[in-house]
Design a protein around this motif. Structure first.
Motif, short mmCIF file in Angstrom:
data_model
loop_
_atom_site.label_atom_id
_atom_site.label_comp_id
_atom_site.label_asym_id
_atom_site.label_seq_id
_atom_site.Cartn_x
_atom_site.Cartn_y
_atom_site.Cartn_z
N VAL A 1 11.42 -7.91 10.12
CA VAL A 1 9.99 -8.08 10.38
C VAL A 1 9.53 -9.46 9.94
O VAL A 1 8.80 -10.15 10.64
CB VAL A 1 9.17 -6.97 9.67
CG1 VAL A 1 7.68 -7.22 9.77
CG2 VAL A 1 9.53 -5.61 10.22
N THR A 2 9.99 -9.88 8.77
CA THR A 2 9.60 -11.19 8.24
C THR A 2 10.13 -12.31 9.13
O THR A 2 9.39 -13.26 9.42
CB THR A 2 10.14 -11.35 6.80
OG1 THR A 2 9.66 -10.27 6.01
CG2 THR A 2 9.70 -12.66 6.19
N SER B 1 10.82 -12.13 12.30
CA SER B 1 10.04 -12.09 13.55
C SER B 1 8.67 -12.73 13.36
O SER B 1 8.19 -13.45 14.24
CB SER B 1 9.87 -10.66 14.04
OG SER B 1 11.10 -10.10 14.40
N LEU B 2 8.06 -12.49 12.21
CA LEU B 2 6.77 -13.09 11.92
C LEU B 2 6.88 -14.61 11.86
O LEU B 2 6.06 -15.32 12.45
CB LEU B 2 6.23 -12.55 10.60
CG LEU B 2 4.93 -13.20 10.09
CD1 LEU B 2 3.77 -12.81 10.99
CD2 LEU B 2 4.66 -12.81 8.66
N TYR B 3 7.89 -15.12 11.16
CA TYR B 3 8.06 -16.56 11.07
C TYR B 3 8.35 -17.18 12.44
O TYR B 3 7.83 -18.25 12.76
CB TYR B 3 9.18 -16.92 10.09
CG TYR B 3 8.82 -16.67 8.65
CD1 TYR B 3 7.53 -16.87 8.17
CD2 TYR B 3 9.77 -16.23 7.74
CE1 TYR B 3 7.20 -16.63 6.85
CE2 TYR B 3 9.45 -15.98 6.41
CZ TYR B 3 8.16 -16.20 5.98
OH TYR B 3 7.83 -15.97 4.67
N SER C 1 7.33 -16.02 15.34
CA SER C 1 6.07 -15.98 16.08
C SER C 1 5.12 -17.07 15.63
O SER C 1 4.46 -17.72 16.46
CB SER C 1 5.40 -14.61 15.92
OG SER C 1 6.21 -13.60 16.43
N LEU C 2 5.04 -17.29 14.32
CA LEU C 2 4.17 -18.36 13.82
C LEU C 2 4.64 -19.74 14.28
O LEU C 2 3.82 -20.60 14.61
CB LEU C 2 4.12 -18.32 12.29
CG LEU C 2 3.33 -17.17 11.68
CD1 LEU C 2 3.47 -17.17 10.16
CD2 LEU C 2 1.87 -17.25 12.07
#
Length: 193
Positions: free
Chosen positions: A115-116, A118-120, A122-123
């Motif tokens: 999840v982390t 994927s978040l990075y 996306s950012l």
């Protein structure tokens, strides 16, 4: 169960009502040889700390008279470096006379790392898109304002009484490629002479 992959560090195991290991998904065997014969190991005696800690959590639930007929879930802080561990347990086979409990334990870092990341990702993609949008917008604005600045300077010079040279536009429009008004008039209406 040995081929079952739960997560990078997660385990699944089955214990009987007395706490003896029946099966496990990790490489450790659930029995030991005693006098040349296999004997089941207690879950608390396993070398896998994730199994021993998760068994302690299930034992706590049983001691608190929690009903294992419905799956129970919870978390506990691991003392062995796994961080927070999510654990689930459910009674298996009670209607067939078996007193087995299925337990699954997964460190939170195993599923939160995906999840982390994927978040990075996306950012990063969003930041690149914002920078590209700003570049396109500023470039377009600069092209539009260039001709407006020339007209503004020409109007100031005319207002000051200075002679003005003919302005050259860099923009290409339909008017640039169409014939002038007098040529259009002559070709569409014909001459009157």
């Amino acid at each position: 169960m040995r081929g079952l992959t739960i997560s990078k560090n997660g385990v699944a195991f089955v214990i009987d009502g007395k706490g003896n290991m029946v099966a496990t998904s990790c490489n450790e065997v659930p029995f030991k040889m005693v006098g040349g014969k296999p004997a089941l190991m207690m879950a608390g005696d396993m070398q896998s700390k994730l199994i021993t800690e998760s068994y302690a959590k299930v034992l706590e639930w049983k001691n608190n008279n929690k009903d294992l007929d419905t799956p129970l879930t919870g978390e506990y802080p691991s003392a062995t470096g796994y961080g927070t561990v999510a654990v689930a347990a459910s009674l298996l086979g009670d209607k067939y006379g078996l007193d087995w409990i299925t337990v699954v334990a997964v460190p939170r870092s195993d599923f939160m790392s995906r999840v982390t990341s994927s978040l990075y990702n996306s950012l990063m993609i969003a930041s690149i898109c914002v920078v590209l949008a700003l570049l396109v917008g500023l470039t377009t604005l600069n092209r539009i304002l260039r001709d407006i600045r020339k007209l503004t300077n020409a109007a100031k010079r005319i207002g000051n009484g200075d002679p003005v040279s003919q302005l050259k536009s860099t923009a290409k429009t339909k008017l640039d490629s169409s014939p002038g008004p007098s040529t259009r008039w002559n070709t569409t209406c014909g001459s009157t002479s």
